[in-house]
Enzyme design. Sequence first.
Site, PDB file in Angstrom:
ATOM      1  N   ASP A  84      11.259 -55.241  21.983  1.00 21.50           N
ATOM      2  CA  ASP A  84      11.130 -54.154  21.021  1.00 21.50           C
ATOM      3  C   ASP A  84       9.751 -54.059  20.491  1.00 21.50           C
ATOM      4  OD1 ASP A  84      13.963 -55.225  20.843  1.00 21.50           O
ATOM      5  OD2 ASP A  84      14.078 -53.173  19.837  1.00 21.50           O
ATOM      6  N   ASN A  88      12.344 -59.562  20.476  1.00 23.54           N
ATOM      7  CA  ASN A  88      13.561 -58.891  20.869  1.00 23.54           C
ATOM      8  C   ASN A  88      14.626 -59.250  20.244  1.00 23.54           C
ATOM      9  OD1 ASN A  88      14.833 -57.489  23.158  1.00 23.54           O
ATOM     10  ND2 ASN A  88      15.736 -59.442  24.072  1.00 23.54           N
ATOM     11  N   GLN A 108      25.679 -56.342  21.330  1.00 19.71           N
ATOM     12  CA  GLN A 108      25.430 -55.410  22.493  1.00 19.71           C
ATOM     13  C   GLN A 108      25.601 -56.082  24.022  1.00 19.71           C
ATOM     14  OE1 GLN A 108      23.783 -56.278  19.868  1.00 19.71           O
ATOM     15  NE2 GLN A 108      22.448 -54.477  18.786  1.00 19.71           N
ATOM     16  N   ARG A 142      20.174 -46.579  20.231  1.00 16.24           N
ATOM     17  CA  ARG A 142      19.378 -48.004  20.091  1.00 16.24           C
ATOM     18  C   ARG A 142      18.874 -48.308  21.320  1.00 16.24           C
ATOM     19  NH1 ARG A 142      21.712 -50.459  23.566  1.00 16.24           N
ATOM     20  NH2 ARG A 142      20.318 -52.189  23.060  1.00 16.24           N
ATOM     21  N   GLY A 143      18.053 -49.312  21.103  1.00 19.24           N
ATOM     22  CA  GLY A 143      17.112 -50.010  22.386  1.00 19.24           C
ATOM     23  C   GLY A 143      15.909 -49.191  22.023  1.00 19.24           C
ATOM     24  N   ALA A 144      14.852 -50.032  22.275  1.00 22.97           N
ATOM     25  CA  ALA A 144      13.251 -49.266  21.814  1.00 22.97           C
ATOM     26  C   ALA A 144      13.132 -48.074  22.779  1.00 22.97           C
ATOM     27  CB  ALA A 144      12.367 -50.416  22.263  1.00 22.97           C
TER      28      ALA A 144
END
Length: 367
Positions: A244, A254, A203, A53-55
């Site tokens: 994102d 975001n 997160q 995960r995370g852009a």
Amino acid sequence: MLKNIMDYDTVALDDDLGALVIVDQTKLPGVVEVLALTEQEDIHRAIRTLKVRGAPAIGVAAAIGIYLAAKKSAEREYESFYREFRAAREYLASSRPTAVNLFWALDRMERVVRGNSDAPVDMIKDMLHNEALNIMDEDVLVCRSIGEYGLGLIKDGDGILTHCNAGQLATVKYGTALAPIHVGRERGYNFRVFVDETRPLLQGARLSSLEMLADGVNTTLICDNMASQVMKNGWIQSVFVGSDRVAANGDACNKIGTSGVAIMARYYGIPFYVCAPTSTIDMSVERGEDIVIEERPPEEVTEMWYRERMAPQDVKVYNPAFDFADSELITCIITEYGKARPPYSESLRKIFDEREGCDGRKREGTK
Ligand code: MRU
């Protein structure tokens, strides 16, 4: 000896196994499990369920994923190979809608295929391999650069608030919003970092706290609804978040809750910085309202992390995964090419022009 979480690759390619290798982030911080994914369904599921995960990390995972799909193709003839590639691309693109890095990376991989339609399919596969590794390696340089620019905005001893995880676990190395802190640590800086837990998927609590502690940072975890209090106490000198997708007018999408943090920061006169590589800036989207916001399953709110369901069965749940900070609340957007300041429609355009120039020079240099 137990490895520090910072010593693991968030996302990598294992050529021998023909696999995308990730740390399963749904198991952190309790268990560090490394997964080697070879099947497209597993890669799609890993992105959708936030194992990776995370852009920027999603972009790298997709690039490696589409390379692995192409590598497996038995097609020898360009047209049928490209048809198969397109189907695999559409499938991976359907895993999550908001982070533009997913589509940016897949587009980059597709340009390799389309730009080499005269080449033998085996050669195109090699080129896809190299492009996936380029995307991965560039992410390290890009995040490092964001870290250097961001570090110029803070000083030793500062209190910094962050939301979600925009750290190494969301990228290949350093992170975006947490990069200034990691780079500062290398130079002996001591910061006090306050981490929003980031409901509903935590997160912040699970990932940013782990990552900050692993780097020896003085870290304090707070519930999302405590941010105003720590700001009021005077403990926060700046807010750093990732993104994102940044729209052309500077609205920065975001993790859900970011918009509220930006509003509070403005109220208390605290600078609010968005760290975003140019791969996260989508100049084709005019404003934040035009960004597709992912909605996730209600159980993430009503059941996850609780020993038993904590909400009545029939209650309606609204679970958007993202919101956006209005550009007017953002002090500056930190990219790998430097800081963009308002008005963003002009400063972001300038950064893209500079990137075009750099890419052009790179292309000429490689002739
Ligand atoms: O749903 P997630 O965990 O993928 O959301 C991640 C975020 O919102 C991050 O802050 C963003 O991707 C920036 S990552 C460098």
